[in-house]
Design an enzyme around this catalytic site. Sequence first.
Site: not given
Length: 293
Positions: A113, A169, A256
């Site tokens: 996201d 991911h 991040s």
Amino acid sequence: MKQIQYIDRESGQLCIEKIPGEKWLKWLYNKPFGRLSLHYLIKRKFISSYVGKYMDTRKSTCYISDFIRNHGIDLLEYKKEKLEDYKTFNDFFCRKIKPSARPIDDDFVSPADGKILAFKNIRNVKEFFVKGASFNLEEFLGSEELADKYKDGSMIIVRLAPKDYHRYHFPADGIIRKANDIKGHYYSVSPLALQKSLRIFCANCRSYSILETQKYGDVLYSEVGATFVGSIIQTYAPDSHVKKGAEKGYFAYGGSTLVLLFEKGKIQIDEDLLENTANGLETYVPMGRKIAS
């Protein structure tokens, strides 16, 4: 300093980003005493480590409810649905999402996201960050050989804000190699900081690994730490075959960034992402949504 705007891809709306600690960040990056504090104190590892350790204590749970309310987080999307299920703030920050909340599209998907900047050619990066120093690929990777391999390729930057789901991911099927860590500092990756210079990526602590794919070539996948990010945690098994959408790792507390590099001619990034970037705007895309083919 102007407001930070971005495009929400799913709604198509132009949004204004709410930046935690905005006044503090503006002071750090724009005022003389702020810049001195940044250089001599805030960027140091012990500051981020101290905050990270505190966020691993039971006392830190007092911040969770306000964080959820201020950022409109829906706990029903996550495996732990109740506030009392979280034992520390980092337990909440690194929360795991339900697979049903992030369906995995076809082709190459967003690994997290976050807000995306996309460049068809890495050489065009300097045109976006007009105010900052040029992005040095060899300095970023710490390898002349790797820099030469990707110098004419494409790049996708995925910036995770503190409110975002902070696990990342695999964007495609492939064989993932061992992560290589590069020591560095802990500058903020807030857009208020990145407006000053993309060289922050070359200065911060970071890690990279190679995802070998049949369709997209060797994708270099890098995680970049930031102020108050205590750790970059890899949860995958090196030299294993991985499936698209499987977890690669997670960040501890803080904002991040992920940086994806592609060899020349190996990928076609979606046009809306390229167009928004050319117009000076990031695009918010959830994990699992198609971003290239």
